[in-house]
Design a protein around this motif. Structure first.
Motif, PDB file in Angstrom:
ATOM      1  N   ALA A 107     -14.619   1.217  -8.263  1.00 54.58           N
ATOM      2  CA  ALA A 107     -14.732   1.410  -7.005  1.00 54.58           C
ATOM      3  C   ALA A 107     -14.089   2.377  -6.749  1.00 54.58           C
ATOM      4  CB  ALA A 107     -14.311  -0.147  -6.014  1.00 54.58           C
ATOM      5  N   ALA A 108     -12.445   2.982  -6.343  1.00 53.47           N
ATOM      6  CA  ALA A 108     -11.832   3.811  -6.135  1.00 53.47           C
ATOM      7  C   ALA A 108     -12.614   5.279  -6.737  1.00 53.47           C
ATOM      8  CB  ALA A 108     -10.425   3.989  -5.985  1.00 53.47           C
ATOM      9  N   ALA A 109     -12.959   4.847  -7.542  1.00 53.12           N
ATOM     10  CA  ALA A 109     -13.118   6.604  -8.013  1.00 53.12           C
ATOM     11  C   ALA A 109     -14.815   6.821  -7.070  1.00 53.12           C
ATOM     12  CB  ALA A 109     -13.827   6.239  -9.757  1.00 53.12           C
ATOM     13  N   GLU A 110     -15.701   5.688  -7.301  1.00 55.14           N
ATOM     14  CA  GLU A 110     -16.963   5.930  -6.374  1.00 55.14           C
ATOM     15  C   GLU A 110     -16.481   6.534  -4.956  1.00 55.14           C
ATOM     16  OE1 GLU A 110     -21.078   3.458  -5.704  1.00 55.14           O
ATOM     17  OE2 GLU A 110     -19.968   2.923  -7.708  1.00 55.14           O
ATOM     18  N   ALA A 111     -15.708   6.288  -4.320  1.00 55.80           N
ATOM     19  CA  ALA A 111     -15.779   6.488  -3.002  1.00 55.80           C
ATOM     20  C   ALA A 111     -14.936   7.691  -2.725  1.00 55.80           C
ATOM     21  CB  ALA A 111     -14.511   5.126  -2.039  1.00 55.80           C
ATOM     22  N   GLY A 112     -14.182   8.409  -3.769  1.00 63.67           N
ATOM     23  CA  GLY A 112     -12.810   9.659  -4.042  1.00 63.67           C
ATOM     24  C   GLY A 112     -12.034   9.242  -3.566  1.00 63.67           C
ATOM     25  N   GLN A 113     -11.377   7.471  -3.705  1.00 65.14           N
ATOM     26  CA  GLN A 113     -10.208   7.586  -3.178  1.00 65.14           C
ATOM     27  C   GLN A 113      -8.723   7.558  -4.412  1.00 65.14           C
ATOM     28  OE1 GLN A 113     -10.964   3.655  -2.340  1.00 65.14           O
ATOM     29  NE2 GLN A 113     -11.330   3.534   0.178  1.00 65.14           N
ATOM     30  N   ASP A 114      -7.546   7.921  -4.826  1.00 65.17           N
ATOM     31  CA  ASP A 114      -6.782   7.981  -4.922  1.00 65.17           C
ATOM     32  C   ASP A 114      -5.634   7.175  -5.017  1.00 65.17           C
ATOM     33  OD1 ASP A 114      -5.288   9.610  -3.296  1.00 65.17           O
ATOM     34  OD2 ASP A 114      -5.791  11.114  -4.411  1.00 65.17           O
ATOM     35  N   HIS A 115      -5.200   7.075  -6.001  1.00 63.37           N
ATOM     36  CA  HIS A 115      -3.700   5.591  -6.020  1.00 63.37           C
ATOM     37  C   HIS A 115      -4.158   5.182  -5.848  1.00 63.37           C
ATOM     38  CE1 HIS A 115      -1.705  10.409  -5.361  1.00 63.37           C
ATOM     39  NE2 HIS A 115      -0.748   9.583  -5.455  1.00 63.37           N
ATOM     40  N   VAL A 116      -4.896   4.593  -6.746  1.00 64.78           N
ATOM     41  CA  VAL A 116      -4.866   3.041  -6.898  1.00 64.78           C
ATOM     42  C   VAL A 116      -4.568   2.444  -7.791  1.00 64.78           C
ATOM     43  CG1 VAL A 116      -6.850   1.040  -7.850  1.00 64.78           C
ATOM     44  CG2 VAL A 116      -7.687   3.108  -6.300  1.00 64.78           C
ATOM     45  N   LEU A 117      -3.645   1.778  -7.587  1.00 67.19           N
ATOM     46  CA  LEU A 117      -2.323   0.984  -8.726  1.00 67.19           C
ATOM     47  C   LEU A 117      -1.345   0.984  -8.693  1.00 67.19           C
ATOM     48  CD1 LEU A 117      -4.520  -0.117 -12.397  1.00 67.19           C
ATOM     49  CD2 LEU A 117      -4.286  -1.351  -9.835  1.00 67.19           C
ATOM     50  N   PHE A 118      -0.540   2.309  -7.851  1.00 66.90           N
ATOM     51  CA  PHE A 118       0.117   2.941  -7.204  1.00 66.90           C
ATOM     52  C   PHE A 118       0.889   1.730  -6.492  1.00 66.90           C
ATOM     53  CE2 PHE A 118      -1.861   6.083  -8.629  1.00 66.90           C
ATOM     54  CZ  PHE A 118      -0.941   7.412  -9.650  1.00 66.90           C
ATOM     55  N   ASP A 119       2.312   1.529  -6.414  1.00 69.33           N
ATOM     56  CA  ASP A 119       2.450   0.247  -6.034  1.00 69.33           C
ATOM     57  C   ASP A 119       4.688   0.040  -6.444  1.00 69.33           C
ATOM     58  OD1 ASP A 119       3.136  -1.792  -4.292  1.00 69.33           O
ATOM     59  OD2 ASP A 119       2.089  -3.583  -5.448  1.00 69.33           O
ATOM     60  N   GLU A 120       4.855   1.217  -5.684  1.00 72.48           N
ATOM     61  CA  GLU A 120       6.578   1.769  -4.993  1.00 72.48           C
ATOM     62  C   GLU A 120       6.901   0.810  -5.470  1.00 72.48           C
ATOM     63  OE1 GLU A 120       9.620   4.385  -2.961  1.00 72.48           O
ATOM     64  OE2 GLU A 120       7.234   4.187  -2.720  1.00 72.48           O
ATOM     65  N   GLU A 121       6.807  -0.662  -4.538  1.00 72.44           N
ATOM     66  CA  GLU A 121       7.386  -1.921  -3.676  1.00 72.44           C
ATOM     67  C   GLU A 121       8.152  -2.500  -5.137  1.00 72.44           C
ATOM     68  OE1 GLU A 121       8.905  -1.074  -0.611  1.00 72.44           O
ATOM     69  OE2 GLU A 121       8.590   0.578  -0.472  1.00 72.44           O
ATOM     70  N   VAL A 122       7.197  -2.563  -5.465  1.00 73.83           N
ATOM     71  CA  VAL A 122       7.420  -3.402  -6.410  1.00 73.83           C
ATOM     72  C   VAL A 122       8.205  -3.038  -7.781  1.00 73.83           C
ATOM     73  CG1 VAL A 122       6.258  -4.242  -9.036  1.00 73.83           C
ATOM     74  CG2 VAL A 122       4.991  -3.936  -6.898  1.00 73.83           C
ATOM     75  N   ASN A 123       8.923  -1.893  -7.596  1.00 74.84           N
ATOM     76  CA  ASN A 123      10.444  -1.173  -8.568  1.00 74.84           C
ATOM     77  C   ASN A 123      11.331  -2.469  -7.553  1.00 74.84           C
ATOM     78  OD1 ASN A 123       8.716   0.285 -10.260  1.00 74.84           O
ATOM     79  ND2 ASN A 123       8.404   1.578  -8.598  1.00 74.84           N
ATOM     80  N   TYR A 124      10.963  -2.700  -6.626  1.00 78.50           N
ATOM     81  CA  TYR A 124      12.303  -3.209  -5.629  1.00 78.50           C
ATOM     82  C   TYR A 124      12.052  -4.542  -5.714  1.00 78.50           C
ATOM     83  CZ  TYR A 124      12.423   2.190  -5.068  1.00 78.50           C
ATOM     84  OH  TYR A 124      12.270   3.267  -4.888  1.00 78.50           O
ATOM     85  N   ALA A 125      11.123  -5.145  -5.990  1.00 77.54           N
ATOM     86  CA  ALA A 125      11.316  -6.405  -5.404  1.00 77.54           C
ATOM     87  C   ALA A 125      12.360  -7.023  -6.060  1.00 77.54           C
ATOM     88  CB  ALA A 125      10.347  -7.120  -6.303  1.00 77.54           C
ATOM     89  N   ALA A 126      13.303  -7.128  -7.474  1.00 78.22           N
ATOM     90  CA  ALA A 126      14.319  -7.649  -7.806  1.00 78.22           C
ATOM     91  C   ALA A 126      15.836  -7.392  -6.699  1.00 78.22           C
ATOM     92  CB  ALA A 126      14.643  -7.521  -8.459  1.00 78.22           C
ATOM     93  N   ALA A 127      15.557  -6.006  -5.945  1.00 74.77           N
ATOM     94  CA  ALA A 127      16.645  -6.022  -4.937  1.00 74.77           C
ATOM     95  C   ALA A 127      16.553  -6.740  -3.905  1.00 74.77           C
ATOM     96  CB  ALA A 127      16.735  -4.424  -5.055  1.00 74.77           C
ATOM     97  N   ASP A 128      15.292  -6.329  -3.640  1.00 76.69           N
ATOM     98  CA  ASP A 128      14.792  -7.435  -2.724  1.00 76.69           C
ATOM     99  C   ASP A 128      15.250  -8.203  -2.226  1.00 76.69           C
ATOM    100  OD1 ASP A 128      14.371  -4.240  -1.220  1.00 76.69           O
ATOM    101  OD2 ASP A 128      12.495  -5.221  -1.481  1.00 76.69           O
ATOM    102  N   ALA A 129      15.318  -8.986  -3.492  1.00 80.81           N
ATOM    103  CA  ALA A 129      15.297 -10.726  -4.083  1.00 80.81           C
ATOM    104  C   ALA A 129      16.568 -10.771  -3.582  1.00 80.81           C
ATOM    105  CB  ALA A 129      14.284 -11.389  -4.750  1.00 80.81           C
ATOM    106  N   PHE A 130      17.304  -9.960  -4.546  1.00 83.34           N
ATOM    107  CA  PHE A 130      18.620 -10.603  -4.764  1.00 83.34           C
ATOM    108  C   PHE A 130      19.121 -10.261  -3.112  1.00 83.34           C
ATOM    109  CE2 PHE A 130      22.794  -9.851  -6.642  1.00 83.34           C
ATOM    110  CZ  PHE A 130      23.041 -10.186  -7.330  1.00 83.34           C
ATOM    111  N   GLY A 131      19.001  -9.286  -2.339  1.00 83.67           N
ATOM    112  CA  GLY A 131      19.536  -9.483  -0.775  1.00 83.67           C
ATOM    113  C   GLY A 131      18.978 -10.233  -0.219  1.00 83.67           C
ATOM    114  N   GLN A 132      17.728 -11.204  -0.585  1.00 82.84           N
ATOM    115  CA  GLN A 132      17.667 -12.123   0.474  1.00 82.84           C
ATOM    116  C   GLN A 132      19.247 -13.271   0.319  1.00 82.84           C
ATOM    117  OE1 GLN A 132      13.847 -13.366   1.201  1.00 82.84           O
ATOM    118  NE2 GLN A 132      13.061 -11.051   1.490  1.00 82.84           N
ATOM    119  N   LEU A 133      18.924 -13.381  -1.146  1.00 79.24           N
ATOM    120  CA  LEU A 133      19.830 -14.098  -1.513  1.00 79.24           C
ATOM    121  C   LEU A 133      21.287 -13.579  -0.685  1.00 79.24           C
ATOM    122  CD1 LEU A 133      18.588 -15.375  -5.059  1.00 79.24           C
ATOM    123  CD2 LEU A 133      18.941 -16.837  -2.918  1.00 79.24           C
ATOM    124  N   THR A 134      21.851 -13.421  -1.082  1.00 77.52           N
ATOM    125  CA  THR A 134      23.226 -12.617  -0.571  1.00 77.52           C
ATOM    126  C   THR A 134      23.620 -12.209   0.585  1.00 77.52           C
ATOM    127  OG1 THR A 134      22.963 -10.025  -1.331  1.00 77.52           O
ATOM    128  CG2 THR A 134      23.847 -11.692  -3.029  1.00 77.52           C
TER     129      THR A 134
END
Length: 189
Positions: A107-134
């Motif tokens: 769908a993104a290719a057809e619409a001329g969109q890019d950066h589909v599936l690029f998800d920076e925040e997933v890289n920091y999920a563990a740090a964010d969860a840990f921070g919520q606990l501590t």
């Protein structure tokens, strides 16, 4: 953490994702229900799965889908592939060109969109969860350093496969024919 447990966490987060909420927020919520040790184990498995995708062919797919792809962006792309769940992860690991069949990519290719599936925040999920606990996200990084020092691990050399020129349309059509057909001019070599 076993691979099966890791993928169950990803699936649980995916099932908690709503139209209003993002996957990374659902993943953080899912991880906060776990112990600090389990969050560290999750990060270890996440790093291993993300590292296994550190290959030229996967990077080439990200390059096509993203309209270019820096090293940082490639990290975000691999996180996004993991966020898609075990089935898509395994498909991409076996053949990155299979992403041409992903509904969001098509769908993104057809619409001329890019950066589909690029998800920076997933890289920091563990740090964010840990921070919520501590109460402090930086506690994660201290705990992560201690955890890594205590874990026996061998640093194997990463085999990225054969390097090639992502700007060479002929090579891209040859190596990733279905994705190249979506993103590059000319549908054949």
């Amino acid at each position: 953490m076993e691979s099966e447990d890791f993928w169950q966490l990803i699936q649980a987060a995916s099932s908690r994702t709503t139209a209003e909420g993002s996957f990374d927020r659902a993943l953080v919520e899912t991880l906060t229900a776990r112990s600090k040790r389990e969050i560290l184990e999750y990060q270890e498995r996440f790093d291993a799965f993300r590292g296994a995708l550190y290959r030229w062919d996967v990077w080439a797919a990200a390059y096509l889908i993203g309209g270019g792809c820096s090293d940082d962006s490639f990290t975000d792309f691999r996180a996004g592939v993991i966020a898609e769940g075990q089935a898509w992860y395994e498909r991409v690991a076996a053949n990155p060109d299979s992403l041409a069949e992903h509904p969001l990519i098509a769908a993104a290719a057809e619409a001329g969109q890019d950066h589909v599936l690029f998800d920076e925040e997933v890289n920091y999920a563990a740090a964010d969860a840990f921070g919520q606990l501590t109460g402090d996200r930086h506690d994660f990084y201290e705990a992560w350093d201690q955890y890594r020092k205590a874990q026996p691990h061998e640093q194997a050399a990463q085999d990225m496969g054969e390097d090639f020129d992502f700007d060479d349309d002929e090579q891209m059509h040859r190596r990733l024919p279905r994705l190249a057909a979506l993103y590059l001019p000319g549908n054949s070599v």
